[in-house]
Design an enzyme around this catalytic site. Structure first.
Site, mmCIF file in Angstrom:
data_model
loop_
_atom_site.group_PDB
_atom_site.id
_atom_site.type_symbol
_atom_site.label_atom_id
_atom_site.label_comp_id
_atom_site.label_asym_id
_atom_site.label_seq_id
_atom_site.Cartn_x
_atom_site.Cartn_y
_atom_site.Cartn_z
ATOM 1 N N LYS A 130 7.420 0.198 -1.285
ATOM 2 C CA LYS A 130 6.920 1.397 -0.602
ATOM 3 C C LYS A 130 6.287 1.059 0.744
ATOM 4 O O LYS A 130 6.461 1.788 1.703
ATOM 5 C CB LYS A 130 5.878 2.093 -1.476
ATOM 6 C CG LYS A 130 5.319 3.383 -0.877
ATOM 7 C CD LYS A 130 6.396 4.430 -0.696
ATOM 8 C CE LYS A 130 5.857 5.696 -0.076
ATOM 9 N NZ LYS A 130 6.945 6.626 0.295
ATOM 10 N N CYS A 154 3.418 -6.377 -3.014
ATOM 11 C CA CYS A 154 3.249 -6.463 -4.478
ATOM 12 C C CYS A 154 2.073 -5.568 -4.883
ATOM 13 O O CYS A 154 1.362 -5.042 -4.055
ATOM 14 C CB CYS A 154 2.931 -7.895 -4.873
ATOM 15 S SG CYS A 154 4.113 -9.095 -4.265
ATOM 16 N N TRP A 173 7.183 -8.054 -5.425
ATOM 17 C CA TRP A 173 8.322 -7.882 -4.520
ATOM 18 C C TRP A 173 8.505 -9.263 -3.909
ATOM 19 O O TRP A 173 7.670 -9.730 -3.138
ATOM 20 C CB TRP A 173 8.023 -6.843 -3.456
ATOM 21 C CG TRP A 173 9.186 -6.538 -2.571
ATOM 22 C CD1 TRP A 173 10.364 -5.961 -2.941
ATOM 23 C CD2 TRP A 173 9.305 -6.797 -1.171
ATOM 24 N NE1 TRP A 173 11.196 -5.832 -1.850
ATOM 25 C CE2 TRP A 173 10.570 -6.345 -0.762
ATOM 26 C CE3 TRP A 173 8.461 -7.349 -0.217
ATOM 27 C CZ2 TRP A 173 11.008 -6.423 0.557
ATOM 28 C CZ3 TRP A 173 8.887 -7.440 1.099
ATOM 29 C CH2 TRP A 173 10.162 -6.992 1.464
ATOM 30 N N HIS A 201 33.264 4.450 21.387
ATOM 31 C CA HIS A 201 33.281 3.110 22.012
ATOM 32 C C HIS A 201 33.415 2.025 20.964
ATOM 33 O O HIS A 201 32.776 0.992 21.036
ATOM 34 C CB HIS A 201 32.000 2.924 22.848
ATOM 35 C CG HIS A 201 31.909 3.890 23.985
ATOM 36 N ND1 HIS A 201 32.615 3.740 25.153
ATOM 37 C CD2 HIS A 201 31.249 5.070 24.088
ATOM 38 C CE1 HIS A 201 32.374 4.766 25.947
ATOM 39 N NE2 HIS A 201 31.542 5.591 25.329
ATOM 40 N N GLU A 226 17.348 9.232 10.439
ATOM 41 C CA GLU A 226 16.615 9.433 9.182
ATOM 42 C C GLU A 226 17.558 9.868 8.070
ATOM 43 O O GLU A 226 17.488 9.378 6.946
ATOM 44 C CB GLU A 226 15.483 10.428 9.353
ATOM 45 C CG GLU A 226 14.746 10.776 8.075
ATOM 46 C CD GLU A 226 14.131 9.567 7.364
ATOM 47 O OE1 GLU A 226 14.062 8.457 7.954
ATOM 48 O OE2 GLU A 226 13.765 9.691 6.189
ATOM 49 N N LYS A 244 17.912 7.678 4.648
ATOM 50 C CA LYS A 244 17.590 8.264 3.332
ATOM 51 C C LYS A 244 18.760 8.084 2.373
ATOM 52 O O LYS A 244 18.597 7.705 1.227
ATOM 53 C CB LYS A 244 17.276 9.746 3.533
ATOM 54 C CG LYS A 244 16.258 10.347 2.640
ATOM 55 C CD LYS A 244 15.025 9.501 2.442
ATOM 56 C CE LYS A 244 14.235 9.313 3.684
ATOM 57 N NZ LYS A 244 13.438 8.098 3.780
ATOM 58 N N ASN A 265 -1.059 -10.594 -3.444
ATOM 59 C CA ASN A 265 -0.185 -9.747 -2.628
ATOM 60 C C ASN A 265 -0.309 -10.261 -1.201
ATOM 61 O O ASN A 265 -1.406 -10.323 -0.648
ATOM 62 C CB ASN A 265 -0.616 -8.282 -2.705
ATOM 63 C CG ASN A 265 0.194 -7.415 -1.747
ATOM 64 O OD1 ASN A 265 1.316 -7.778 -1.376
ATOM 65 N ND2 ASN A 265 -0.375 -6.310 -1.313
ATOM 66 N N GLY A 266 0.825 -10.657 -0.614
ATOM 67 C CA GLY A 266 0.792 -11.142 0.769
ATOM 68 C C GLY A 266 1.681 -12.374 0.906
ATOM 69 O O GLY A 266 2.486 -12.675 0.039
ATOM 70 N N ARG A 276 5.341 -0.506 -5.414
ATOM 71 C CA ARG A 276 5.035 -1.554 -4.407
ATOM 72 C C ARG A 276 5.931 -2.771 -4.562
ATOM 73 O O ARG A 276 5.875 -3.710 -3.779
ATOM 74 C CB ARG A 276 3.570 -1.980 -4.514
ATOM 75 C CG ARG A 276 2.558 -0.880 -4.286
ATOM 76 C CD ARG A 276 1.143 -1.336 -4.581
ATOM 77 N NE ARG A 276 0.715 -2.328 -3.628
ATOM 78 C CZ ARG A 276 0.150 -2.037 -2.456
ATOM 79 N NH1 ARG A 276 -0.047 -0.777 -2.131
ATOM 80 N NH2 ARG A 276 -0.197 -2.973 -1.613
ATOM 81 N N GLU A 318 19.138 4.245 1.425
ATOM 82 C CA GLU A 318 18.119 3.552 0.641
ATOM 83 C C GLU A 318 18.019 4.071 -0.791
ATOM 84 O O GLU A 318 17.615 3.322 -1.680
ATOM 85 C CB GLU A 318 16.759 3.600 1.318
ATOM 86 C CG GLU A 318 16.136 4.954 1.459
ATOM 87 C CD GLU A 318 14.739 4.854 2.059
ATOM 88 O OE1 GLU A 318 14.063 3.835 1.864
ATOM 89 O OE2 GLU A 318 14.338 5.803 2.727
#
Ligand code: AGP
Length: 583
Positions: A578, A2, A75, A483, A460, A464, A99-100, A27, A467
């Protein structure tokens, strides 16, 4: 994760708080709120969703006279993203943003409920607020100390108490700074929230309590007043805006050539600045998400080119797994933010075992930057888009330098110096990526296949795309696809074939033939033309140490264009943050 911002000064806090929240929205953006206070009352306004919803609500509200306030963008961790669960929370005489994650919130809540405390939300934050209020008997610092003695987990708190005009701040495991200027002071999760007002700040360390008025800042630790250096942020306000680009993601991709130039130059001018990994018997590369995929490229290069044994593990696994430290080991922690909870935990595990730690990190004031033995700063500047691009590319460049130095290969410095120009030429070819994006953005699944270092690039490229565009995608070792997963290939399914490694070029091409024969829409991304395929992106062939740096920007721009075509919120994709500062 957050975002927190607070203000105390000579003006009404609203504008500073809203500007700060907008800068921190990367955030987390499930909900947001602000609290203003004066001698007589505390006003709290909250909303679900992005900051603009809060701004509209504030504009329709009559605000109290005030010169102190706190604000928060959330968040969601504990409790759904509802208005009720939005911060700030208020219990008794205490108003708080957080935040946490408070890990023992439920047992504390149970105890407080028995003491008659009333709660309105499902959040751990309101419990922390209730606990501080429970201990508050007029001594604010004592109340905070008593509460944090009981709390377990991570927190950065911004706190106000009825009856006085100070801001209070304390942190453990989540970042928090105190911004300093004449007659106005601030708190923020990071400097970008207040850089328009001041670049002077103090970095709160674990357990330190800040008492902040409009004219002074006092710090306390274990009941004693302490002093602290005032730092000057090395970012400029203009770093934060989009400089004419439609999205931060695009701006940050376009910065890659100049950033590569600057970062590489520092080390190419003095290779002694590149740590020598040669005397370690084993290297552990530990990270999350894209940083992990940069690490996978590092592993491939260090093993293949320098003959060094490398374990590459996601931090959320590494921190709990049985790790055997039976050789001279270096743990490399890769992190743009330097605040990713799992990566911090992995770092601390290595340190507890007496293992050397090296950070490849962007934010110099971050926990990982401050607690590792050595650091390589990637100098990417503030990366605002949630999806990392420039920071990732610089992480890969650093791994290229580490492997190049450890390999004692012949001098390729003149070739490395061409990288930025090559990347610029690749990025300038925007229509190519847009045209490819138009061919795939309506599909439901997209696959990326490659072998060895090319598989790491696939990881990657796939992340990308996922997301930012919410288009399902998977990266697969090219040889592994048959397979099972090849059963998902249908007529027109886009499959990116990533081929840079000559040793296994033919093998990958035969895997690509397998999907092509099942109707796949194949897109080759390589450093050499492959006959028989219409859709190809061919980049210059350069040293393997840095070849990935020419492939990934193509995939970044394709992801960007697909997201745009799909109407996504490119800089702030849904459900993401982020830096994930919680487990
Ligand atoms: C990158 O696009 C993602 N947003 C995410 O995977 C990120 O790389 C990961 O959370 C690690 O973050 P860090 O580099 O700040 O530790």
């Amino acid at each position: 994760m957050c975002g927190i911002v607070g203000y105390v000064g000579k003006h009404n806090p609203k504008d500073v708080l809203l500007a700060g929240l907008k800068a921190l929205e990367y955030r987390g953006y499930d909900s947001a709120g602000i609290a203003l206070k004066n001698e007589d009352e505390t006003q709290i306004i909250k909303s679900v969703g992005k900051i603009k919803n809060l701004e509209e609500k504030i504009d329709c509200s009559s605000l109290i006279e005030s010169n102190i306030g706190i604000a928060h963008t959330r968040w969601a961790t504990h409790g759904a993203p509802t208005e009720n669960n939005a911060h700030p929370h208020h219990v008794g005489k205490v108003t708080l943003v957080h935040n946490g994650i408070i890990e023992n919130a439920s047992e504390i809540k149970e105890r407080l409920l028995k003491e008659g405390v009333k709660f309105n939300s499902d959040t751990d934050t309101e419990v922390a607020c209730g606990l501080i209020n429970y201990y508050y008997d007029g001594d604010e610092v004592k109340a905070i100390e008593n509460a944090i003695d009981e709390l377990t987990g991570s927190y950065a708190f911004g706190i106000m108490f009825e009856g006085n005009n100070n801001l209070y701040a304390v942190r453990k495991g989540s970042p928090l700074i105190v911004g300093i200027s004449d007659n106005e002071n601030y708190i923020a999760s990071d400097i970008t929230a207040i850089i328009n007002y001041t670049n002077k700040y103090m970095l709160l360390e674990e357990g330190e309590i800040a008492v902040i008025s409009d004219s002074e800042v006092k710090l306390f630790k274990d009941g004693k007043e302490i002093n602290k250096e005032v730092l000057t942020a090395d970012i400029k306000a203009e770093d934060k805006d989009k400089q004419g680009y439609e999205h931060y993601m695009l701006k940050e991709i376009m910065e890659e050539p100049i950033l590569l130039e600057n970062t590489l130059k520092t080390f190419l001018d003095d290779m002694s600045l590149v740590p020598d990994l040669g005397d370690y018997e084993e290297i552990h590369v530990v990270a999350c998400g894209s940083a992990m995929y940069a690490g996978m490229i590092g592993k491939a290069l260090l093993e293949e080119k320098a003959g060094i044994r490398v374990i590459c593990e996601v931090a959320s696994e590494y921190r709990y797994k049985k790790i055997i430290y039976d050789r001279k080991t270096l743990v490399i922690l890769v992190s743009q933010s330097g605040e990713t909870a799992d990566t911090i935990a992995a770092m601390r595990k290595a340190k507890e075992n007496g293992i050397d730690t090296l950070a490849i990190v962007n934010v110099k004031t971050s926990t990982i930057a401050r607690e590792t033995d050595k650091q390589i700063f990637i100098e990417a500047g503030p990366e605002i888009a949630v999806a990392t691009t420039k920071a990732y590319i610089l992480q890969v460049a650093i791994f290229g330098l580490l492997a190049y130095k450890a390999s004692h290969s012949e001098n390729i410095i003149s070739e490395i110096k061409k990288l930025p120009r090559y990347v610029k030429e690749i990025l300038d070819d925007r229509d190519r990526y847009l045209n490819l994006a138009k061919e795939i953005y309506k599909n439901n699944d997209v696959f990326f296949i490659g072998r060895k270092v090319d598989y790491a690039i696939c990881m990657e490229g796939s992340l990308k795309l996922k997301e930012v565009s919410y288009l399902h995608s998977e990266a697969y070792q090219a040889g592994e696809l048959k397979h099972g997963t090849i059963s998902l290939i249908e007529d027109g399914t886009p499959v990116f074939g990533i081929i840079t490694d000559d040793d296994i070029r033919d093998k990958t091409i035969s895997n690509i033939e397998e999907v092509k024969s099942r109707g796949a829409k194949v897109i080759i991304v390589s450093n050499k033309l492959v006959s028989g395929y219409d859709r190809q992106i061919i980049v210059p062939k350069i040293s393997e140490f840095f070849q990935a740096i020419l492939i990934v920007p193509c995939l970044q721009l394709i992801a960007y264009e697909v997201a745009k075509l799909r109407g996504c919120d490119i800089d702030k994709p849904k459900n993401l943050a982020k830096s994930v500062t919680v487990e």
